[in-house]
Scaffold this active site. Sequence first.
Site, PDB file in Angstrom:
ATOM      1  N   GLY A  96     -90.944  44.175  -9.958  1.00 58.13           N
ATOM      2  CA  GLY A  96     -90.142  43.083  -9.415  1.00 58.13           C
ATOM      3  C   GLY A  96     -90.933  41.960  -8.783  1.00 58.13           C
ATOM      4  O   GLY A  96     -90.401  41.218  -7.945  1.00 58.13           O
TER       5      GLY A  96
ATOM      6  N   SER B  95     -97.326  42.757 -17.593  1.00 57.55           N
ATOM      7  CA  SER B  95     -96.878  43.999 -18.218  1.00 57.55           C
ATOM      8  C   SER B  95     -96.261  43.673 -19.569  1.00 57.55           C
ATOM      9  O   SER B  95     -95.629  42.634 -19.734  1.00 57.55           O
ATOM     10  CB  SER B  95     -95.830  44.682 -17.332  1.00 57.55           C
ATOM     11  OG  SER B  95     -95.165  45.718 -18.034  1.00 57.55           O
TER      12      SER B  95
ATOM     13  N   MET C 198     -94.274  55.548 -21.134  1.00 62.88           N
ATOM     14  CA  MET C 198     -93.210  56.392 -20.587  1.00 62.88           C
ATOM     15  C   MET C 198     -92.812  57.458 -21.605  1.00 62.88           C
ATOM     16  O   MET C 198     -92.727  57.184 -22.800  1.00 62.88           O
ATOM     17  CB  MET C 198     -91.988  55.542 -20.244  1.00 62.88           C
ATOM     18  CG  MET C 198     -92.282  54.367 -19.332  1.00 62.88           C
ATOM     19  SD  MET C 198     -90.787  53.386 -19.043  1.00 62.88           S
ATOM     20  CE  MET C 198     -91.469  52.007 -18.137  1.00 62.88           C
TER      21      MET C 198
ATOM     22  N   GLY D 230     -89.644  53.421 -14.568  1.00 63.71           N
ATOM     23  CA  GLY D 230     -88.844  53.803 -15.734  1.00 63.71           C
ATOM     24  C   GLY D 230     -88.216  52.647 -16.467  1.00 63.71           C
ATOM     25  O   GLY D 230     -88.002  52.712 -17.670  1.00 63.71           O
ATOM     26  N   PHE D 231     -87.915  51.554 -15.761  1.00 67.69           N
ATOM     27  CA  PHE D 231     -87.257  50.416 -16.394  1.00 67.69           C
ATOM     28  C   PHE D 231     -87.785  49.111 -15.815  1.00 67.69           C
ATOM     29  O   PHE D 231     -88.182  49.044 -14.652  1.00 67.69           O
ATOM     30  CB  PHE D 231     -85.732  50.474 -16.186  1.00 67.69           C
ATOM     31  CG  PHE D 231     -85.067  51.636 -16.854  1.00 67.69           C
ATOM     32  CD1 PHE D 231     -84.655  51.540 -18.178  1.00 67.69           C
ATOM     33  CD2 PHE D 231     -84.866  52.820 -16.173  1.00 67.69           C
ATOM     34  CE1 PHE D 231     -84.053  52.612 -18.807  1.00 67.69           C
ATOM     35  CE2 PHE D 231     -84.255  53.903 -16.793  1.00 67.69           C
ATOM     36  CZ  PHE D 231     -83.850  53.796 -18.125  1.00 67.69           C
ATOM     37  N   GLY D 232     -87.766  48.069 -16.634  1.00 68.00           N
ATOM     38  CA  GLY D 232     -88.121  46.751 -16.163  1.00 68.00           C
ATOM     39  C   GLY D 232     -86.923  46.071 -15.526  1.00 68.00           C
ATOM     40  O   GLY D 232     -85.813  46.622 -15.462  1.00 68.00           O
TER      41      GLY D 232
ATOM     42  N   MET E 167     -96.895  56.988 -17.172  1.00 69.65           N
ATOM     43  CA  MET E 167     -95.727  57.537 -16.493  1.00 69.65           C
ATOM     44  C   MET E 167     -95.213  58.698 -17.333  1.00 69.65           C
ATOM     45  O   MET E 167     -94.125  58.653 -17.904  1.00 69.65           O
ATOM     46  CB  MET E 167     -94.661  56.455 -16.303  1.00 69.65           C
ATOM     47  CG  MET E 167     -95.055  55.415 -15.278  1.00 69.65           C
ATOM     48  SD  MET E 167     -93.788  54.152 -15.014  1.00 69.65           S
ATOM     49  CE  MET E 167     -94.313  52.959 -16.251  1.00 69.65           C
TER      50      MET E 167
ATOM     51  N   HIS F 267    -100.959  52.557 -17.787  1.00 68.61           N
ATOM     52  CA  HIS F 267    -100.254  53.250 -16.702  1.00 68.61           C
ATOM     53  C   HIS F 267     -99.431  54.388 -17.307  1.00 68.61           C
ATOM     54  O   HIS F 267     -98.403  54.141 -17.954  1.00 68.61           O
ATOM     55  CB  HIS F 267     -99.361  52.228 -15.989  1.00 68.61           C
ATOM     56  CG  HIS F 267     -98.511  52.796 -14.913  1.00 68.61           C
ATOM     57  ND1 HIS F 267     -97.436  52.095 -14.375  1.00 68.61           N
ATOM     58  CD2 HIS F 267     -98.552  53.982 -14.243  1.00 68.61           C
ATOM     59  CE1 HIS F 267     -96.868  52.823 -13.446  1.00 68.61           C
ATOM     60  NE2 HIS F 267     -97.510  53.974 -13.350  1.00 68.61           N
TER      61      HIS F 267
ATOM     62  N   MET G 145     -95.974  51.607  -6.621  1.00 67.83           N
ATOM     63  CA  MET G 145     -94.767  51.141  -7.282  1.00 67.83           C
ATOM     64  C   MET G 145     -93.830  50.510  -6.252  1.00 67.83           C
ATOM     65  O   MET G 145     -93.583  51.080  -5.191  1.00 67.83           O
ATOM     66  CB  MET G 145     -94.052  52.295  -7.981  1.00 67.83           C
ATOM     67  CG  MET G 145     -94.850  52.950  -9.103  1.00 67.83           C
ATOM     68  SD  MET G 145     -95.244  51.800 -10.450  1.00 67.83           S
ATOM     69  CE  MET G 145     -93.594  51.336 -11.017  1.00 67.83           C
TER      70      MET G 145
ATOM     71  N   ASP H 267     -96.747  47.108  -8.586  1.00 69.67           N
ATOM     72  CA  ASP H 267     -95.980  46.987  -9.833  1.00 69.67           C
ATOM     73  C   ASP H 267     -94.488  47.135  -9.553  1.00 69.67           C
ATOM     74  O   ASP H 267     -94.053  48.164  -9.044  1.00 69.67           O
ATOM     75  CB  ASP H 267     -96.442  48.074 -10.809  1.00 69.67           C
ATOM     76  CG  ASP H 267     -95.719  48.015 -12.145  1.00 69.67           C
ATOM     77  OD1 ASP H 267     -94.918  47.091 -12.369  1.00 69.67           O
ATOM     78  OD2 ASP H 267     -95.971  48.897 -12.994  1.00 69.67           O
TER      79      ASP H 267
ATOM     80  N   HIS I  89    -101.244  45.006 -18.528  1.00 68.30           N
ATOM     81  CA  HIS I  89    -100.704  46.267 -18.020  1.00 68.30           C
ATOM     82  C   HIS I  89     -99.787  46.897 -19.063  1.00 68.30           C
ATOM     83  O   HIS I  89     -98.826  46.273 -19.517  1.00 68.30           O
ATOM     84  CB  HIS I  89     -99.924  46.004 -16.729  1.00 68.30           C
ATOM     85  CG  HIS I  89     -99.526  47.240 -16.005  1.00 68.30           C
ATOM     86  ND1 HIS I  89    -100.372  47.911 -15.144  1.00 68.30           N
ATOM     87  CD2 HIS I  89     -98.359  47.933 -15.993  1.00 68.30           C
ATOM     88  CE1 HIS I  89     -99.743  48.957 -14.629  1.00 68.30           C
ATOM     89  NE2 HIS I  89     -98.520  48.996 -15.135  1.00 68.30           N
TER      90      HIS I  89
ATOM     91  N   GLY J 284     -93.806  41.120 -14.968  1.00 66.68           N
ATOM     92  CA  GLY J 284     -93.159  41.278 -16.262  1.00 66.68           C
ATOM     93  C   GLY J 284     -92.036  40.293 -16.456  1.00 66.68           C
ATOM     94  O   GLY J 284     -92.225  39.194 -16.966  1.00 66.68           O
TER      95      GLY J 284
ATOM     96  N   ASP K 275     -97.300  50.041 -19.795  1.00 68.74           N
ATOM     97  CA  ASP K 275     -96.526  51.134 -19.214  1.00 68.74           C
ATOM     98  C   ASP K 275     -96.145  52.148 -20.283  1.00 68.74           C
ATOM     99  O   ASP K 275     -95.328  51.864 -21.165  1.00 68.74           O
ATOM    100  CB  ASP K 275     -95.249  50.584 -18.567  1.00 68.74           C
ATOM    101  CG  ASP K 275     -95.548  49.766 -17.321  1.00 68.74           C
ATOM    102  OD1 ASP K 275     -96.164  50.312 -16.404  1.00 68.74           O
ATOM    103  OD2 ASP K 275     -95.166  48.582 -17.274  1.00 68.74           O
TER     104      ASP K 275
END
Length: 218
Positions: A176, A7, A36, A141-143, A67, A65, A136, A174, A32, A196, A34
């Site tokens: 952690g 990511s 947002m 929303g956050f890494g 979001m 992706h 998910m 996706d 990937h 990520g 993301d």
Amino acid sequence: MIRIAPSILTWDYTDIGRTLRVIEKSGIDILHLDVMDGHFVPNISFGPAVVESIRNKTDLTLDVHLMIEKPENFINDFKNAGADIITVHVEAANKLSRAIEMIKKKGLKAGVSLNPGTGLNSVKDHLSEVDMVLLMTVNPGFGKQKFMKSVIPKIRELKEIISKKSLNADIEVDGGINLLNAPMVVQAGANILVVGNYIYSARNISKAIESLKKAIKN
């Protein structure tokens, strides 16, 4: 085949070209992205212009992706920017079948994504229409969030459904992902792992990717 999809959410945006070269040399073939909007998720990342700039620097498969709310309104923009795969959230699309159809008509692969708390019933009727289901394992929303082990049974159940229906949809996970949990999600049935913070926080990105590859092979 198990694929690793780095990511770009937590990478160093000041040196995109160098990071891309490192990723490419590591044998990665999918990236990937993301997207947002600050509405569907409480964060803002980037739009089609950044996707286009990355497209101009690499031949990697771009896994976009979305979001975002009303993703149907932006499918054409991201197609023109160079996306190869567009994934929309079942929680955000006004009409999921229509969004999937729009993506497929653009000649792209279509994916659907579910938040950790969303059940598989929301996608069961669409599995024959899509190329990929993204589960998910963090709240989007956050890494740098912690992996939710509670999603593993959902991965396993989804794999069973896809197998029983003799479908070919990929299962992407996706959130952690690291050395400890990657083998678990692969064993449960996932075949695309979005990573990520695990690789970007390492001193050597290439070695981190290689370690992850070894972990999911054992």
